[in-house]
Enzyme design. Sequence first.
Site, PDB file in Angstrom:
ATOM      1  N   GLY A 138      28.545  25.269  -0.392  1.00  0.00           N
ATOM      2  CA  GLY A 138      27.992  25.431   0.951  1.00  0.00           C
ATOM      3  C   GLY A 138      27.484  24.123   1.526  1.00  0.00           C
ATOM      4  N   PHE A 139      26.523  23.486   0.830  1.00  0.00           N
ATOM      5  CA  PHE A 139      25.986  22.174   1.204  1.00  0.00           C
ATOM      6  C   PHE A 139      25.372  22.167   2.601  1.00  0.00           C
ATOM      7  CE2 PHE A 139      29.891  21.511  -1.392  1.00  0.00           C
ATOM      8  CZ  PHE A 139      29.251  21.269  -2.582  1.00  0.00           C
ATOM      9  N   GLY A 193      26.967  28.328  -6.044  1.00  0.00           N
ATOM     10  CA  GLY A 193      27.420  27.508  -7.151  1.00  0.00           C
ATOM     11  C   GLY A 193      26.303  26.769  -7.852  1.00  0.00           C
ATOM     12  N   LYS A 243       9.881  22.868  -7.670  1.00  0.00           N
ATOM     13  CA  LYS A 243      10.407  22.030  -6.595  1.00  0.00           C
ATOM     14  C   LYS A 243      11.935  22.107  -6.658  1.00  0.00           C
ATOM     15  CE  LYS A 243       6.544  18.759  -6.814  1.00  0.00           C
ATOM     16  NZ  LYS A 243       6.143  17.339  -6.968  1.00  0.00           N
ATOM     17  N   GLY A 270      18.420  20.368  -5.656  1.00  0.00           N
ATOM     18  CA  GLY A 270      19.751  20.363  -5.064  1.00  0.00           C
ATOM     19  C   GLY A 270      20.098  19.115  -4.292  1.00  0.00           C
ATOM     20  N   GLU A 271      19.109  18.466  -3.694  1.00  0.00           N
ATOM     21  CA  GLU A 271      19.407  17.363  -2.790  1.00  0.00           C
ATOM     22  C   GLU A 271      18.826  16.021  -3.205  1.00  0.00           C
ATOM     23  OE1 GLU A 271      19.506  19.240   1.538  1.00  0.00           O
ATOM     24  OE2 GLU A 271      18.103  20.300   0.217  1.00  0.00           O
TER      25      GLU A 271
END
Length: 756
Positions: free
Chosen positions: A250-251, A479, A714, A717-718
Amino acid sequence: MTSEISLTPSAAHLRHGSNIGQPLTRRDGVLKVTGRARYAADNHPPGMLYAVLAVSSIARGRVTFLDVLAAKAHSGVVDVMTPANKPPLAEDPDAKTNPFMFRLDLLQNDRVRYANQPIAVVIARTLEAATEGAALLSPHYEKLPARIGLDGDESFVPPTVGVGNPANLQRGDVEAALAAALYRVDATYETPAQYHNPLEPHAIVAAWNGDALSIDTPSQGLAMAQARIAGLFGIAPEKVHIRSPFLGGGFGCKGLISGPQILGIMAARLVGKPVKLVLRREQMYGPVGHRAPTRQTLRIAADGDGKLTAIAHHAKTTSSSFDDFFEPAADASHTLYASRAIATSHEVVRVDTGTPMFMRAPGEATGSIALESAIDEAAEACGMDPLAFRLKNYAEVEPISGKPFSSKALRACYARGVERFGWSPRPLAPRQMRDDAGFLVGYGMGTATFPALMFEAEARAVVRSDGSGLMETGAHDMGQGASTALAQIAADGLGLELDQVEFRTGTSDLPDAGIAGGSAHTATAGMAIHNAGAAVIAKLADLATGNERSPLFGAGNAGVVARGGRLFRRDDEARSESYADILGRAGLKEIEARGKSAADTAAHANYAMHAHGAVFAEVKVDPDLGQIRVTRMVGAFAAGRVINPRLARSQLLGGMIWGVSFALHEHAVMDRRSGRTLNADLAEYHVPVNADLPSLEALTIDEHDPHVNALGIKGVGEIGITGSAGAVANAVWHATGIRVRRFPIRIDDLVMPASG
């Protein structure tokens, strides 16, 4: 792992946990590798038709002709949807009522606002017939010159950037500090447009039953998608049922419902049958968001001791001609480095592209590669090692707000990364290291940071009379392993083993789990699950401690612990009772409770909340050909309590790989004459593959941050992207002595460097 967490302030019911912190494999892994995971486009309801978009080949103008008769003459074509016959909508798709609502192209008129904009939809009995029908439309246009790039039109200062952030912020007298500086850096960095390329493109299978709508579509925000669809079609949200159990990436691009997905729903209403619409790869370059290009100017000042005295970060970016999303690139300078004077500012140019939107680490990714490169240049100007310069200048409190944060975690990341990478042999001057084959070797580093966000969510927990449990929340697994990590939280919340808990997720009829974005999904949905589990165990404990026939009678003040499907008296674990016995005595088949989560406004008012990290990169460069290889990367990250180390490591590695992609690979090439993306496919839009990263390591640092949420979670993902891109860019400089300020770094930047 054993932990006791208070369930209610009054009764002091406590429980143990054994699932959180375990490196479990993905619950959905076998389904995915055996092909049994059903993605949106895998669904084929009876009578389904296929829809294909016809998209504009110009960036600006209007459609003057579509050969609808030719398309309808195709034997397999059922209908063609155009602005002339589209089903009516209850809301204007150009209306905006909240910051998370973007304007959609739904065949409102014949106007073309960007290349790849949908201009018609062909519905047919086969995919091939629909594709051929779209080609037969042979559109004609009235073209206007395309406005493309950072110099494509007049610029302006936006009212806000990102999601409501101020466009300009300042603390202290930046100009005076710059004027008085002993050491100063003035540099401009450019980053290109980048486009979302998840393995699964946007897709939808839509079926109407009266005014009820059934949908299979990938979504990072089920509740938001449900509300948006309901509003557009004038039906109650509960009439919209969305299934999204799996997402192929997705991002950010699947966070909000997109125009093509709505067009699939409209096509199904037009023909009165289920319709499937899947974007082709090249159609992803336009209507579903992208990362906007930037031109960033950093002016940095330092004194004779190598202490920063001023940071001025200005970012110029683009947005579409018709909507408002402004990449907050300069905001990256708000959180990392201490300076008496800091100023950040933004300006925007409107261009003829689709609207840029949220893309993994929006603002931070684009801003951090410029900031980390400039910090390296400042260290060079001061004659200091880049690590020593960062250690001297990293912020103990958030520089703009003055709020404290867990700065000790960042120092720990530096120390662990240095030890693992082996930074100490690095010479200060560039172009000093070569390997046995004669390749230039360079070491670079970058500091990583990302805010610890949290949204609102809800979950429903059930304990059954057979001793099993159920947890429900409409979470999203694109994912990242959310269905596994959240199930681990659910099992601990219910005091059960993982195989005793049924975990339901991925549909819009479940409690709202918030949006899977901003690296906040585990914290958001996880805290709702945690609170739901606490609430249902509290109810169960009240049944037991208030019943004279229970061995737990009278234990309300002492409290109980939930573990292994039993409640144990906290002050005497010899006295316990199973869930089944408690419910059986009460004559109940099950007991349920709900839990909600939201950010602690008081904590956010007093503390700055961030995850931190440090990334170290080694590159090798062919001195004759300029070919760059990233040969080693080590990242050390402090991201609060890690629910599943295996999944967290995977996310951190993914971010680091994207950082390499940002520095060396990704670049949407625009044709300035037509406004079209020239490399709109995975053959020419380059991203790293396994061979590009022979050695990659992500380390996690133990961190307890009591302020972010009760579980201390926390996001991961980024953050991995934010330090990695700068680390690679700085390593290239160290290897070659050439400071490249336009990304991605190309071979010709090294063999034919620009002057200055």
